[in-house]
Motif scaffolding. Sequence first.
Motif, mmCIF file in Angstrom:
data_model
loop_
_atom_site.group_PDB
_atom_site.id
_atom_site.type_symbol
_atom_site.label_atom_id
_atom_site.label_comp_id
_atom_site.label_asym_id
_atom_site.label_seq_id
_atom_site.Cartn_x
_atom_site.Cartn_y
_atom_site.Cartn_z
ATOM 1 N N GLN A 1 -66.150 21.994 41.583
ATOM 2 C CA GLN A 1 -66.614 20.842 40.666
ATOM 3 C C GLN A 1 -65.499 19.712 42.402
ATOM 4 O OE1 GLN A 1 -67.914 19.214 38.042
ATOM 5 N NE2 GLN A 1 -67.924 17.166 37.592
ATOM 6 N N GLU B 1 -65.478 17.323 45.670
ATOM 7 C CA GLU B 1 -65.115 16.416 44.995
ATOM 8 C C GLU B 1 -63.498 15.739 46.149
ATOM 9 O OE1 GLU B 1 -64.912 15.171 41.444
ATOM 10 O OE2 GLU B 1 -67.006 15.283 40.737
ATOM 11 N N GLY C 1 -65.111 14.290 49.526
ATOM 12 C CA GLY C 1 -66.121 13.287 49.072
ATOM 13 C C GLY C 1 -67.876 13.612 49.166
ATOM 14 N N PHE C 2 -67.747 15.019 48.584
ATOM 15 C CA PHE C 2 -69.635 15.222 47.950
ATOM 16 C C PHE C 2 -70.038 14.401 46.874
ATOM 17 C CE2 PHE C 2 -68.757 18.206 51.226
ATOM 18 C CZ PHE C 2 -69.741 18.054 52.078
ATOM 19 N N LEU C 3 -70.864 13.463 46.734
ATOM 20 C CA LEU C 3 -71.594 12.900 45.760
ATOM 21 C C LEU C 3 -71.479 13.461 44.622
ATOM 22 C CD1 LEU C 3 -72.508 9.093 47.327
ATOM 23 C CD2 LEU C 3 -70.820 9.462 46.526
ATOM 24 N N PRO C 4 -71.622 13.764 43.161
ATOM 25 C CA PRO C 4 -72.843 14.475 42.589
ATOM 26 C C PRO C 4 -74.219 13.880 42.619
ATOM 27 C CG PRO C 4 -71.525 12.072 41.070
ATOM 28 C CD PRO C 4 -70.969 12.266 42.646
ATOM 29 N N LEU C 5 -75.032 14.633 42.163
ATOM 30 C CA LEU C 5 -76.276 14.405 41.379
ATOM 31 C C LEU C 5 -76.840 15.509 40.582
ATOM 32 C CD1 LEU C 5 -78.571 13.250 42.705
ATOM 33 C CD2 LEU C 5 -79.098 14.924 44.243
ATOM 34 N N ASP C 6 -77.852 14.876 40.042
ATOM 35 C CA ASP C 6 -77.837 15.696 38.529
ATOM 36 C C ASP C 6 -79.982 16.033 39.232
ATOM 37 O OD1 ASP C 6 -78.315 17.193 36.309
ATOM 38 O OD2 ASP C 6 -77.499 15.923 35.096
ATOM 39 N N TYR D 1 -85.703 14.527 45.961
ATOM 40 C CA TYR D 1 -84.699 13.015 45.723
ATOM 41 C C TYR D 1 -84.657 12.342 46.863
ATOM 42 C CZ TYR D 1 -80.590 10.749 43.655
ATOM 43 O OH TYR D 1 -80.123 9.997 43.916
ATOM 44 N N PHE E 1 -75.859 11.408 53.465
ATOM 45 C CA PHE E 1 -75.564 11.774 52.692
ATOM 46 C C PHE E 1 -75.349 13.189 52.047
ATOM 47 C CE2 PHE E 1 -77.897 12.588 48.574
ATOM 48 C CZ PHE E 1 -77.066 11.866 47.394
ATOM 49 N N LEU F 1 -80.444 9.768 38.810
ATOM 50 C CA LEU F 1 -79.474 8.710 38.827
ATOM 51 C C LEU F 1 -79.325 8.819 40.090
ATOM 52 C CD1 LEU F 1 -76.923 8.765 36.017
ATOM 53 C CD2 LEU F 1 -79.128 7.152 36.264
ATOM 54 N N PRO G 1 -76.364 8.323 42.878
ATOM 55 C CA PRO G 1 -75.097 8.327 43.257
ATOM 56 C C PRO G 1 -74.034 7.821 42.248
ATOM 57 C CG PRO G 1 -76.067 9.049 45.284
ATOM 58 C CD PRO G 1 -76.940 7.923 43.993
ATOM 59 N N GLN H 1 -74.520 8.394 38.570
ATOM 60 C CA GLN H 1 -73.832 9.281 38.398
ATOM 61 C C GLN H 1 -72.417 10.201 37.801
ATOM 62 O OE1 GLN H 1 -76.743 11.722 37.476
ATOM 63 N NE2 GLN H 1 -75.630 12.621 36.590
ATOM 64 N N ILE H 2 -71.816 9.054 38.946
ATOM 65 C CA ILE H 2 -70.348 9.037 38.956
ATOM 66 C C ILE H 2 -70.209 8.759 37.380
ATOM 67 C CG2 ILE H 2 -68.211 8.185 40.012
ATOM 68 C CD1 ILE H 2 -69.408 8.148 42.489
ATOM 69 N N ASN I 1 -71.189 10.871 35.397
ATOM 70 C CA ASN I 1 -70.120 12.574 34.937
ATOM 71 C C ASN I 1 -69.022 11.977 34.264
ATOM 72 O OD1 ASN I 1 -72.629 13.632 36.469
ATOM 73 N ND2 ASN I 1 -71.061 14.212 37.846
ATOM 74 N N ARG J 1 -69.215 12.320 30.692
ATOM 75 C CA ARG J 1 -69.241 13.818 29.822
ATOM 76 C C ARG J 1 -68.329 14.307 29.897
ATOM 77 N NH1 ARG J 1 -73.898 16.264 33.017
ATOM 78 N NH2 ARG J 1 -71.552 17.123 34.498
ATOM 79 N N GLU J 2 -67.278 14.239 31.115
ATOM 80 C CA GLU J 2 -65.918 15.036 30.718
ATOM 81 C C GLU J 2 -64.747 14.554 30.069
ATOM 82 O OE1 GLU J 2 -64.961 14.538 35.283
ATOM 83 O OE2 GLU J 2 -66.034 15.366 35.770
ATOM 84 N N GLN K 1 -65.694 16.510 26.630
ATOM 85 C CA GLN K 1 -65.608 17.411 26.857
ATOM 86 C C GLN K 1 -63.499 17.070 26.606
ATOM 87 O OE1 GLN K 1 -66.517 19.046 30.934
ATOM 88 N NE2 GLN K 1 -65.121 20.815 30.039
ATOM 89 N N TYR L 1 -79.027 14.632 27.150
ATOM 90 C CA TYR L 1 -77.895 15.654 27.290
ATOM 91 C C TYR L 1 -77.602 15.717 25.681
ATOM 92 C CZ TYR L 1 -77.167 17.039 32.255
ATOM 93 O OH TYR L 1 -76.301 17.157 32.832
ATOM 94 N N ILE M 1 -66.196 9.037 44.822
ATOM 95 C CA ILE M 1 -65.795 9.947 44.179
ATOM 96 C C ILE M 1 -64.806 10.096 45.337
ATOM 97 C CG2 ILE M 1 -65.836 12.469 45.256
ATOM 98 C CD1 ILE M 1 -67.021 12.102 42.363
#
Lengths: 451, 451
Positions: free
Chosen positions: A32, A36, A39-44, A89, A101, B16, B18, B21-22, B25, B28-29, B32, B124, B347
């Motif tokens: 992860q 990051e 610069g990749f953005l998170p997706l869920d 998405y 993206f 969400l 991005p 989502q940031i 996350n 969540r972190e 944790q 979650y 990010i």
Amino acid sequence: MGEKVEPRTLPGFMELMPNEQILMNQMREKIQKSYEKFGFLPLDTPIIEMAEVLLAKAGGETEKQIYRFQKGENDLALRFDLTVPLAKYIAQYGNEISFPFRRYQIGKVYRGEKPQKGRFREFYQCDIDIIGDGELNIINDAEIPSVIYATIKELGFDKFTICINNRKILNGLYEFLNLKEQSVEIMRIIDKIEKIGKDNVIKELKNLNIQEEAIKTILDFISIEGTTDEKLKSLQTLQIENKLWNEGVTELTGVVKNIRLFGVPDENFKVDFTIARGLDYYTGTVYETFLNEYRSLGSVCSGGRYDNLAEFYTDRKLPGVGVSIGLTRLFYKLNEMNLMKVDRKSISDVLVISMLPDISESIKVATELRKAGINTEVYLNDKKVKAKFKYANKLNIPYVAIIGEEELQNQKVTIKDMESGEQEMLTLEEAIQKIRKVASPDVQIASQLHT
Amino acid sequence: MGEKVEPRTLPGFMELMPNEQILMNQMREKIQKSYEKFGFLPLDTPIIEMAEVLLAKAGGETEKQIYRFQKGENDLALRFDLTVPLAKYIAQYGNEISFPFRRYQIGKVYRGEKPQKGRFREFYQCDIDIIGDGELNIINDAEIPSVIYATIKELGFDKFTICINNRKILNGLYEFLNLKEQSVEIMRIIDKIEKIGKDNVIKELKNLNIQEEAIKTILDFISIEGTTDEKLKSLQTLQIENKLWNEGVTELTGVVKNIRLFGVPDENFKVDFTIARGLDYYTGTVYETFLNEYRSLGSVCSGGRYDNLAEFYTDRKLPGVGVSIGLTRLFYKLNEMNLMKVDRKSISDVLVISMLPDISESIKVATELRKAGINTEVYLNDKKVKAKFKYANKLNIPYVAIIGEEELQNQKVTIKDMESGEQEMLTLEEAIQKIRKVASPDVQIASQLHT
């Protein structure tokens, strides 16, 4: 309570002991953080989707493996990869998204495969993709290997090879040889060359009624040897006159040039004309990654370029390039082969053990240790001292802090190094310094910020 | 391509953008890391289990909401909480686990509720539990609030109250009043007191045919006011003679004493005799946590003590205590109310933009920035400069690094602060220092380690 239900886990579903889970989580976090850093953005995305949406493209093997079910009126399915949810998405939120993206997604996917050793029905995929709106510069195909390089290094490996090819070269070759229809079968045969040898490959190709001259060209092509630059040069000597082939050669040459620019050393990538990556999905650059000393693991990071991510949902042209790490299988194999290269084996850096009936001093010490960024557990339950140390050992906790009468009176704490067995009575500040030296990266940070 | 499938997400499933989502996350972190600071071990169980195993205990509402389906011969179900999988796990691997078993699990669970605003079918949960083998010291019940305290603080909130009660006090009271059978209904009525007022509560209790004297005792009990210590003292004045009640009072008094020892300030916890937490699960201490200024959010962290975690799977007695944060709902509410208190909105810390046709200098700069711990994206696609800056803006990236002719000749880089609009030409080392100042915690770490 009467009848008991036997507690059990479904076959093909990984469930780890905590000491293994600690290692697995570190792998996931390293991947992860590496994604990051680029610069990749998170997706869920949801694990459940409408079957109609999820299976818009699927067919054949995939459809058979799918977990699909009714809930009320709805025909639902569990995602079997992270690419289809990405396509959905982007097709859905395309107007709110900024292109290109760049997203990563780390999540569980489901395939009802026949369970066998090392094969999982529930497993983590760790994907990155770069999606363009209408077009996507070929230089992105060169950045991807630099992300793979940084990520595999981050996982602790130095000796690995990112193998690169271009589907246009393969398709152009078979087009030129008038073997387009048979190309899938030819590639399947070629794929076996390491196992069955060159002569048997020739025999099987002849069985397909392929002309000897064509067979010679194919074998010349897959036999190209030398450095990366020599291989690219050798492509010219084959005298293939085909537009697609030429495009592929140009792309691959450009990608190789730029991979170096992105800082990937020559020993960590190579051009490999046998890499094809499946049949209809990829349209340009393709990647596979092997650990040099453990090629039996198969590719640990694979992917490629595709022309049109979301064609089943939208007319919008969305070309992209991406790769995926199959984390669950990779962890399983590395763990089995004792190849896990991670920093920490425990969550707690220290276990506080009280020798006194009153546990208050232990709790105070623990609170101070936590403030200093140290993961700290207090052993709170009434057990013999021996049992408490055994607990620290079983959990791989590197230090035990002992609070007894003497420590209380001197306002000190005895720190026992659980590996060497050595122990010394220290002030709290000294104890913090000592524990920090071998503790987690987080603790080292706190230490730096503290001084 | 012909017919398109409409890309869409199931109602009740959070998906969400991005930038959101940031934030999610980060929450969540933070949770944790807070759990790990107290030495809780990570656990990751399958989302799919055998229905027989998962539903060993369930019934009523839960069973109706379950996602349950056949796959081949198997009757399967998706987990609806993280407690049942924990019970299964401990019953299954009890002999390999070290007790007390302190685990956290952060994962998605599934309930097919009627979807409505702020209610999710996939969400979650972030759980911690401490499980003992045969017994578990009551001091663990005091440690849990200290974990809640540290975690909610970590999420950026100062004004919150951990409300604590003990089910033995409630059960003892109703046993003493010979109202054991009606206790569930009585508690349901009492729960409404804020809404309907004291008089209506009395009226409804009378409708249950409860004696006036008993009603007076109940009202005296729930009306107990004052500081935590005054409340505990007031319990004596009620003159309840009941073994369970006495046990509860002793436990609650002990827990309160030890909560202070664990460093939770008096303003962040209180005894609240109206807290009951459901009906048959909890057997001792119970917790709910409210943000003082946003009580309408409901409890953000709840749980309690239970006598026997895994009685449906094993005869082994496994008492435990734990709490859970419903992360998806909490994030949804905080985000909706604009109350998210997180450090970073992007990010990437910096976007590198080339003004030159040759992008190589930009890539070199990016590689150096990443080595310095800075999350860096290079804008790789052919777009007008304006579009590139717009991209940085949309992604909330705080800095843009510009590489043009002048920068190349001077071996410098122009750093533009995207918020203030100011820009200056700097050496790479100066640029790194500047970006680090507002960048992510990770970068600050790298900075500390670097100097």
